[in-house]
Every structure is written in structure tokens, then in C-alpha cells.
Design an enzyme around this catalytic site. Structure first.
Site, mmCIF file in Angstrom:
data_model
loop_
_atom_site.group_PDB
_atom_site.id
_atom_site.type_symbol
_atom_site.label_atom_id
_atom_site.label_comp_id
_atom_site.label_asym_id
_atom_site.label_seq_id
_atom_site.Cartn_x
_atom_site.Cartn_y
_atom_site.Cartn_z
ATOM 1 N N SER A 82 -48.663 27.682 -18.174
ATOM 2 C CA SER A 82 -48.848 28.906 -17.538
ATOM 3 C C SER A 82 -50.183 29.252 -16.974
ATOM 4 C CB SER A 82 -48.883 29.952 -18.672
ATOM 5 O OG SER A 82 -47.721 29.874 -19.493
ATOM 6 N N HIS A 88 -42.566 26.269 -14.066
ATOM 7 C CA HIS A 88 -43.071 27.436 -14.862
ATOM 8 C C HIS A 88 -41.774 28.428 -15.117
ATOM 9 C CE1 HIS A 88 -45.764 30.935 -15.782
ATOM 10 N NE2 HIS A 88 -45.731 30.506 -16.497
ATOM 11 N N GLU A 142 -40.889 29.672 -11.428
ATOM 12 C CA GLU A 142 -42.070 29.251 -10.470
ATOM 13 C C GLU A 142 -42.196 27.644 -10.376
ATOM 14 O OE1 GLU A 142 -45.269 33.044 -10.509
ATOM 15 O OE2 GLU A 142 -45.651 31.476 -11.877
ATOM 16 N N ASN A 190 -48.456 35.722 -13.119
ATOM 17 C CA ASN A 190 -49.404 35.887 -14.085
ATOM 18 C C ASN A 190 -50.643 36.456 -13.303
ATOM 19 O OD1 ASN A 190 -47.555 35.804 -16.045
ATOM 20 N ND2 ASN A 190 -48.218 33.971 -16.582
HETATM 21 P P1 NAD Z 1 -44.972 27.007 -28.994
HETATM 22 O O1 NAD Z 1 -46.315 26.931 -29.679
HETATM 23 O O2 NAD Z 1 -44.050 27.752 -29.411
HETATM 24 O O3 NAD Z 1 -44.525 25.527 -28.957
HETATM 25 C C1 NAD Z 1 -44.874 24.238 -28.573
HETATM 26 C C2 NAD Z 1 -44.508 22.770 -29.257
HETATM 27 O O4 NAD Z 1 -44.918 22.102 -28.542
HETATM 28 C C3 NAD Z 1 -44.374 23.191 -30.751
HETATM 29 O O5 NAD Z 1 -43.225 23.082 -31.341
HETATM 30 C C4 NAD Z 1 -45.345 21.926 -31.148
HETATM 31 O O6 NAD Z 1 -44.528 21.499 -32.413
HETATM 32 C C5 NAD Z 1 -44.855 21.189 -29.862
HETATM 33 N N1 NAD Z 1 -45.783 19.960 -29.816
HETATM 34 C C6 NAD Z 1 -47.172 20.207 -29.594
HETATM 35 N N2 NAD Z 1 -47.872 18.947 -29.442
HETATM 36 C C7 NAD Z 1 -46.903 18.057 -29.183
HETATM 37 C C8 NAD Z 1 -46.675 16.767 -28.815
HETATM 38 N N3 NAD Z 1 -47.853 16.086 -28.674
HETATM 39 N N4 NAD Z 1 -45.779 16.222 -28.566
HETATM 40 C C9 NAD Z 1 -44.439 16.974 -28.624
HETATM 41 N N5 NAD Z 1 -44.472 18.234 -29.227
HETATM 42 C C10 NAD Z 1 -45.727 18.638 -29.359
HETATM 43 O O7 NAD Z 1 -45.432 27.137 -27.560
HETATM 44 P P2 NAD Z 1 -44.589 28.036 -26.190
HETATM 45 O O8 NAD Z 1 -44.841 29.516 -26.157
HETATM 46 O O9 NAD Z 1 -43.338 27.231 -26.319
HETATM 47 O O10 NAD Z 1 -45.442 27.204 -25.077
HETATM 48 C C11 NAD Z 1 -45.245 26.170 -24.552
HETATM 49 C C12 NAD Z 1 -45.917 25.837 -23.113
HETATM 50 O O11 NAD Z 1 -45.139 26.950 -22.237
HETATM 51 C C13 NAD Z 1 -47.191 26.181 -23.028
HETATM 52 O O12 NAD Z 1 -47.851 25.498 -21.992
HETATM 53 C C14 NAD Z 1 -47.046 27.631 -22.662
HETATM 54 O O13 NAD Z 1 -48.480 28.051 -21.811
HETATM 55 C C15 NAD Z 1 -46.153 27.734 -21.599
HETATM 56 N N6 NAD Z 1 -45.281 28.909 -21.490
HETATM 57 C C16 NAD Z 1 -45.310 29.818 -22.423
HETATM 58 C C17 NAD Z 1 -44.587 30.907 -22.293
HETATM 59 C C18 NAD Z 1 -44.436 31.925 -23.312
HETATM 60 O O14 NAD Z 1 -44.024 33.087 -23.023
HETATM 61 N N7 NAD Z 1 -44.432 31.560 -24.658
HETATM 62 C C19 NAD Z 1 -44.014 31.354 -20.887
HETATM 63 C C20 NAD Z 1 -44.082 30.451 -19.897
HETATM 64 C C21 NAD Z 1 -44.960 29.147 -20.097
#
Ligand code: NAD
Length: 719
Positions: free
Chosen positions: A414, A435, A447, A485
Site C-alpha cells: 500500500s 493493489h 489499482e 490512499n
Molecule cells: P497481514 O499481517 O494480515 O498478513 C501478512 C502475512 O504475511 C502473514 O500471514 C505473515 O505470516 C505472512 N508473511 C510474512 N512474511 C512472510 C514471508 N517471508 N513469506 C511468506 N509469508 C510471509 O497483512 P495484510 O493486511 O494482509 O497486508 C499484506 C500486504 O497487503 C501489505 O503489504 C499491506 O500493506 C497490503 N495491503 C493491506 C491492506 C489492508 O487493508 N490490510 C489493503 C491493501 C494492501
């Protein structure tokens, strides 16, 4: 091109609509239909006339490109064409396959007889554009299917199969199975039967609308429609038009329908909805890409990270029938992710939104894995691990090692710099941002982030893949927060400043919700989790000092009030409920901060709240446009309409500002800048906005001012 094919066979004149792909009722097509009709009527050898389309569509309805020019009203105007068909002295049969929608359905209702394939798709989608059917649909349909069914179809805009009306006077025959040939046979048989029986023409206008308790029913319907139409005018106006079908005469009802249609056509609501419709179509077109840009085949996908986003993204692909490998670092996290996916599918089954066998089939398409070697089999990898550049670096190094040549590598980040992420690999041309929005399996917006080295075929593949998985894709350049964002930052800033100046979270939320937003900024933040933006802010504080307006937000977080998930945030929540209840604790924090800043609270008018929030979006949107981060103003509107709950009836922030008048917007911004508590920089109009305002122009007149390359140099990536 000949818009209508004409041939006579065994006493039947076949008028074949030929305006591919969907037989939109352009002026040329309408003219050709009436010419064909006149010719058939004049031909003594012709005893019956059949109107038929192609396999994809009988007709999808009006050519709405014509709405903005004179062609829509040029003779033969569609209502006149329908009347002419109905008035024909020889039987006219509509043979319906594929889409039969809007004006296309009205054309069919003008005919004396109708035969259809069972899977032909029937709809009056006009309400979705803030309109009602305007060529007799509201008068003829109730005469054939009854008041209730007609109203349901017209008010919902839903698409139903012709089979649903089998046995009703809407269709003389509904053909199960068989394609174009079966349809033509049915039309031919009907024509022969009519001839044999010497059947007269049969006009829908001569039928009466039947309903035993019409008055009571209409009253009941009005209450229901008011409840679900969320302030939109068209559904209730449709009810008014349909009700007129019970009145004095058919022509009286037609008059009522015409008047309402004309009024709606020039309403701001319909203009906004039509803008949104075109904006979505335009968003799929990318400068520099064309039909000839090659695309890569995507048959198998991997998602790295099974957290909130990874799980949702995996389901999105499984729901579209595309197999997904879901890769995690640890068994425990993988189990948790899979359990969440299972829970989502089970929930959908319990709510009867999904059949149990479909849930099983979709779940079966998701293959869990802990081994990067599994990535070697896929065509696209989407990384959704923690938002941390070092973690992403490690993941992309692995992906570079294991992914096959030609595979596309995407990040769901993000806030991080996609160019830097691409540079972690030896194949930056294959890297881009995808995204998704949370929950990824529900939200329509995607996106697509074009990085410095993203290759055209990679981008083109992502755009068509988006369509395949049911997403609305908008291309964004690399900058902090991309389109959506990035605009949210100044919006949130205004929301917080208004707390300091005298508003409460509830007043801010209620004002912008009354404007039409699905959710105000504070309710939204409580839903998403206040800790997410707090973490981002704290990271920022390393480089920039804490800004004044962040103090209230930080103090709310310091108390562990992260929102709904912790039972309190900007509001408090009763266990198991989602109602946002104002909380004296938050009011106390706000009062203390006002005192510390020596700001005497004032009552902020709701109109000021709305304008400050919306114009903050608009000004940043204008910068995004001038930097070339977004390709066109309407793309920004699509982002806000599909991803951020901006009211559809206002067409998106950029359209809304253009409707208000950019000069007026700039003057209002000057007023806000004069507020002694304003952050002076916030209301400096973007150059593009100032320029367009001075010239009396609109945002749609602007093309992205710079190339994406220049834009990136100006982008303020924080990666
Ligand atoms: P999250 O913390 O819920 O999930 C991240 C996952 O990645 C975890 O399950 C973790 O175990 C896993 N992980 C960490 N390191 C790893 C590795 N080396 N190999 C494999 N798996 C690994 O986070 P999220 O909210 O799902 O966000 C993930 C991405 O999406 C981020 O970059 C975030 O900025 C982006 N994002 C989040 C949102 C939101 O609303 N949560 C929206 C758009 C984008």
C-alpha cells in the site's frame, strides 16, 4: 455496413439487426429498422415480419454515447419506432436471443408477438443510470407480466432469464436448448400459425393492467422502494410511471413516462451515474497499449502471505476458477489463513449466497504451500506479506530465484516504492503493483501500479486479468499511496483539524454521510483499525515531526482504542454490535487538545465539513492528475466510487468539483485558507486546478499533464 439485413422467405420478412457487438440502438440502426418495416409493409408478398438480433444480443438498448449529442432524439426516436412497430398492419414478431435490455426490450414490447431462447437476458437497467425506461417500457411491461413483476424488474434493474416469464403473455414461446436455429424455427412456426389462423395483429397497448388491489400494492411498494433506494430519485419515479399504467389510457401513461424520463435525463444524479458508467469503461484503456499489445497467459497463480489480504486475494482467484498456490513462511500462519478462507466460504453457504458444492470446488482450487519451489509452476505471483521493505526484499529475492522466466511478479504493497521492490529482482520489467482493497474478495477496485520498468505486455495482461476476476482496474503511477490512499491523507487531515476547531467525530461522520458517503472518516477508521495509520504515522515521525492535527489521533491510539476490533476507538461499541456510540473519553481528549492549542471551539456548519473533506480530495486529485500518476480525471472518480464509498449519485470527487464549478471550488478553498487555524499549505490550489478554474474549464478537459516518467521523479515515495 448495412444496419439491418432484409430478406423475404415464404411470406416472412426477416429484419436482421446488425450493429455489432450488441445491437445498440444507434440512430442508424433505428432508421434502418423503420426503413425495413416500411418496405415489408409495402410488399404484398409479405404476410409477417420478424425482427431478430445476433447470438449475443437482440439489442442491449440505447446507444448511450448518443445521450450527449442530438442523435439520441433524432427521428426515428425510439418511442416513435416502438409505436410504429405496434401500429404495423401486419404481425411483427420479435425473436430474442442474448441480451434484450432497456430500449432493446422496449423494441420487443412494441412488436405484436415475442419468442425467446430460455437463456435470453431480460432487463430494464435504466435505474442504474438514474433513468427509467422511456420508450413505453413502463406502460407495456405491466400489461404483459402484471404490476408486481413489472415493477420488480424496472426498479431493481436486475437481469433475469427469459425462462422466468415462460407461460406469461410476455412470450408466445420460450425455447429451452437450441441456439439461433431453434429460435428462427420458432419464429417461422409462429408466423405460419398466424397466417393459417389469419390472426390479427395484437397490440400490447390494447391490454389492461390487472391487479386486484392496485392502490394498496402501490402504497406498499412505495414504502419498500423508499427504504432501499438510498436517496436516489429514479426508483420512486419508476414507480410513479408504472402506476400511471393503471390510469385513464395508454397514451396518458406514455405521457407521464415521457415527462419523468425527460426530467431525469437532465438531473444531476443521472448525469453523475452516466459519467460513472463511462468512467469505468474508460479506465480499462491504457495510453500506449492497444489491441495489438501481446498478453501473457495466466493459468495458475501464487499468493505469498496468507494474512488478511493474501487470503482474500486467493479467494478472488479461486472464485474465478483460477488455481492458486498459497505460500506462507510458517505452518501456523498458513493454518490460520486457510481457516479464515474456510470460514468465509462457510459463511457464504450459511447465508445461501453460495452452494455447498461450489464452496468445496473453490476451496479445492487453493493449494497450501510452505515451499518456494512451488512458485516455479505459476504464471503470476502476488506478494502480500508484511508491509516492511526488508521482508519484501527477502521475498522478491526468493521469487526471482524460483519463478519461471516470463512469470509476472506483483506486490500488493500500500505504501512502499514499487520501483525499489522491482529492483530487488533481475527482471524489473516483469514486476508491477496489484493493489487490492480489503476485503479483497469483495471490493471491486484494483489499482494496477505501473512501475518505471514494467513492460507493456505485463501491464496489458494485468488489465485483462482484472476483468477476468471481476475487478475494476485503474492504472496508477508510483508515488506514496498511489491514487486512493494518497488522496485520503489530506481528507483525514481535514477531518482531524475540524475536531480541533469544534466538531465531534459524529458530526463530521454524519455530515459526510448525509452527502452520500457510505461511511464517514471516523467510523471508517474504527472499522479498518486505527493502529494501521498510527504505525504509518510513527514511521513518518522518524523523518518529519508530528503534525499538530495528529495529536488527537495518536492519543486515541495510545489508549489502545484501535476501533471495532478492540471495542473502542473514535466511538465505543457494545459487545457483538457495530453501532458507533459517541464516547466521553474521546470528547475529553479533543477538549484538552483544543485548550492546549488555545482554539476556542465553534459550531462548524455541515456544508463546511462536506466542502473541506471533498475539496481536500479534489486538490490532491488534481496534483495526481498533473503529475501523471492517474491517466485521466475520471480514473480518480472510479477509484473513489468503487473503493472508497464516494456517492455514485455525485459521480466521484473530480466530476463533482467540475459540476460545482472549479472557479467556485477555488474560491471556497481561499476561504478555508483564511481560517486562522488552517494549515496554510493545505489549501494552496494545485496548479492544474488553478489553471482550469481560471479558464472556466472542467477536469474532463484535462489530459494528464506529464508523462508517467516525469511524474515519478516528482512523486514523494517514502519506500
Ligand atoms: P497481514 O499481517 O494480515 O498478513 C501478512 C502475512 O504475511 C502473514 O500471514 C505473515 O505470516 C505472512 N508473511 C510474512 N512474511 C512472510 C514471508 N517471508 N513469506 C511468506 N509469508 C510471509 O497483512 P495484510 O493486511 O494482509 O497486508 C499484506 C500486504 O497487503 C501489505 O503489504 C499491506 O500493506 C497490503 N495491503 C493491506 C491492506 C489492508 O487493508 N490490510 C489493503 C491493501 C494492501
Amino acid at each position: 455496413m448495412k444496419e439491418v439485413g432484409y430478406k423475404v422467405e415464404a411470406g416472412v420478412a426477416w429484419l436482421v439487426l446488425n450493429n455489432p457487438p450488441l445491437n445498440a440502438l444507434s440512430h442508424a440502426l433505428r432508421k434502418a429498422v423503420i426503413d425495413g418495416l416500411d418496405r415489408a409493409v409495402a410488399d404484398a408478398k409479405v404476410q409477417a415480419i420478424v425482427l431478430v438480433g445476433n447470438e449475443r444480443a437482440f439489442s442491449s438498448g440505447a446507444d448511450i454515447k448518443e445521450f450527449s449529442g442530438g442523435a439520441f432524439y433524432a427521428e426515428p426516436f425510439l418511442p416513435a419506432l416502438c409505436d410504429a412497430l405496434e401500429a404495423a398492419p401486419k404481425p411483427v414478431i420479435a425473436a430474442i436471443s442474448g441480451a434484450c435490455m432497456g430500449g432493446g426490450l422496449e423494441l420487443a414490447l412494441g412488436c405484436h408477438y415475442r419468442v425467446a431462447l430460455a437463456d435470453a437476458r431480460i432487463a430494464f437497467p435504466e435505474v442504474k443510470l438514474g433513468l427509467i425506461p422511456g420508450a413505453g417500457g413502463t406502460q407495456r411491461l405491466p400489461r404483459l407480466v402484471g404490476l408486481e413483476s413489472a415493477l420488480n424488474l424496472i426498479v431493481s434493474g436486475a437481469t433475469v432469464p427469459a425462462a422466468m416469464f415462460k407461460g406469461s403473455p410476455l412470450f408466445d414461446a420460450v425455447i429451452d436448448g437450441g441456439g439461433a436455429n431453434a429460435l428462427r424455427d420458432a419464429a417461422r412456426d409462429l408466423a405460419a400459425k398466424l397466417r393459417k389462423e389469419n390472426a390479427p395483429v395484437r397490440r400490447v397497448r390494447d391490454r389492461a393492467v390487472q391487479h386486484p388491489q392496485a392502490e394498496a400494492f402501490l402504497q406498499f411498494a412505495k414504502t419498500g422502494i423508499t427504504a432501499v433506494s438510498r436517496g436516489m430519485a429514479a426508483p420512486l419515479r419508476a414507480l410513479e410511471a408504472v402506476a400511471a399504467s393503471l390510469e385513464k389510457s395508454f397514451d396518458f401513461g406514455l405521457g407521464v413516462e415521457r415527462k419523468i424520463f425527460t426530467e431525469l435525463m437532465s438531473s444531476p444524479e443521472s448525469q453523475a451515474l452516466r459519467h460513472a458508467f463511462f468512467a469505468e469503461r474508460a479506465a480499462s484503456k491504457v495510453a500506449g497499449l492497444g489491441d495489438r499489445t501481446p498478453q501473457r497467459k495466466i493459468e495458475r497463480v501464487a499468493v505469498v502471505g496468507a494474512g488478511t489480504m493474501g487470503g482474500g486475494i486467493a479467494m478472488t482467484f479461486a472464485n474465478a476458477g483460477i488455481p492458486v498456490t498459497l505460500l506462507e513462511a510458517k505452518q501456523e500462519a498458513l493454518d490460520r489463513g486457510l481457516a479464515n478462507i474456510r470460514k468465509t466460504y462457510e459463511g457464504a453457504v450459511a447465508k445461501r449466497k453460495l452452494k455447498p458444492e461450489d464452496a468445496t470446488q473453490r476451496g479445492g482450487l487453493i493449494q497450501p504451500s510452505l515451499d518456494y519451489a512451488d512458485v516455479s509452476k505459476v504464471d503470476l505471483v502476488i506478494e502480500a506479506v508484511f508491509e516492511d521493505l526488508e521482508v519484501k526484499k527477502a521475498v522478491f529475492r526468493e521469487l526471482d530465484k524460483h519463478a519461471r522466466r516470463g512469470a509476472i511478479l506483483a506486490t500488493n504493497t500500500s505504501t512502499l516504492d514499487v520501483d525499489r521492490i522491482a529492483a530487488f529482482t533481475k527482471r524489473p520489467g516483469d514486476v508491477l503493483g496489484l493493489h487490492f482493497f480489503s476485503p479483497a474478495n469483495v471490493m471491486r477496485l484494483l489499482e494496477v501500479v505501473r512501475a518505471k520498468k514494467t513492460r507493456p505486455d505485463v501491464l496489458a495482461t494485468a488489465m485483462s486479468l482484472a476483468r477476468r476476476i471481476g475487478k475494476t482496474a485503474v492504472v496508477a503511477g508510483v508515488c506514496d499511496g498511489f491514487i486512493g490512499n494518497r488522496m485520503l491523507d489530506p481528507y483525514a487531515q481535514q477531518a482531524l483539524l475540524m475536531l480541533e476547531e469544534g466538531a465531534s467525530p459524529r458530526q463530521v461522520d454524519q455530515a459526510i454521510e448525509a452527502f452520500g458517503f457510505a461511511m464517514g472518516p471516523f467510523r471508517m477508521s474504527d472499522l479498518a483499525g486505527n493502529d494501521i495509520s498510527w504505525h504509518i504515522r510513527k514511521r513518518h515521525y522518524a523523518e518529519h515531526p508530528q503534525m499538530r492535527h495528529m495529536r488527537i489521533a495518536d492519543r486515541v491510539c495510545e489508549l489502545g482504542r484501535f476501533g471495532q476490533k478492540t471495542g473502542s476507538g473514535w466511538y465505543r461499541y457494545e459487545p457483538g454490535k457495530r453501532d458507533a456510540i459517541p464516547d466521553p473519553v474521546v470528547e475529553q481528549i479533543i477538549a484538552e487538545e483544543r485548550k492546549a492549542l488555545k482554539i476556542p471551539p465553534r459550531r462548524i456548519p455541515d456544508a463546511e465539513i462536506v466542502d473541506r473533506l471533498v475539496y481536500a480530495l479534489v486538490n490532491e486529485g488534481a496534483r495526481i492528475l498533473e503529475e501523471g500518476i492517474a491517466q485521466r480525471a475520471s480514473d480518480i472518480d472510479v477509484v473513489y466510487l468503487t473503493g472508497y464509498g464516494f456517492p455514485a449519485s455525485r459521480g466521484g470527487p473530480m466530476f463533482h468539483a467540475s459540476q460545482v464549478g472549479l472557479g467556485k471550488v477555488v474560491r471556497r478553498m481561499r476561504e478555508f485558507a483564511a481560517n486562522p487555524h488552517a494549515e496554510p499549505q493545505s489549501w494552496k490550489p494545485a496548479r492544474l486546478l488553478a489553471r482550469l478554474a481560471a479558464a472556466g474549464r472542467r477536469f474532463d478537459d484535462a489530459v494528464a499533464a506529464t508523462t508517467p516518467r516525469k511524474a515519478r521523479a516528482k512523486g514523494k515515495s517514502r519506500g
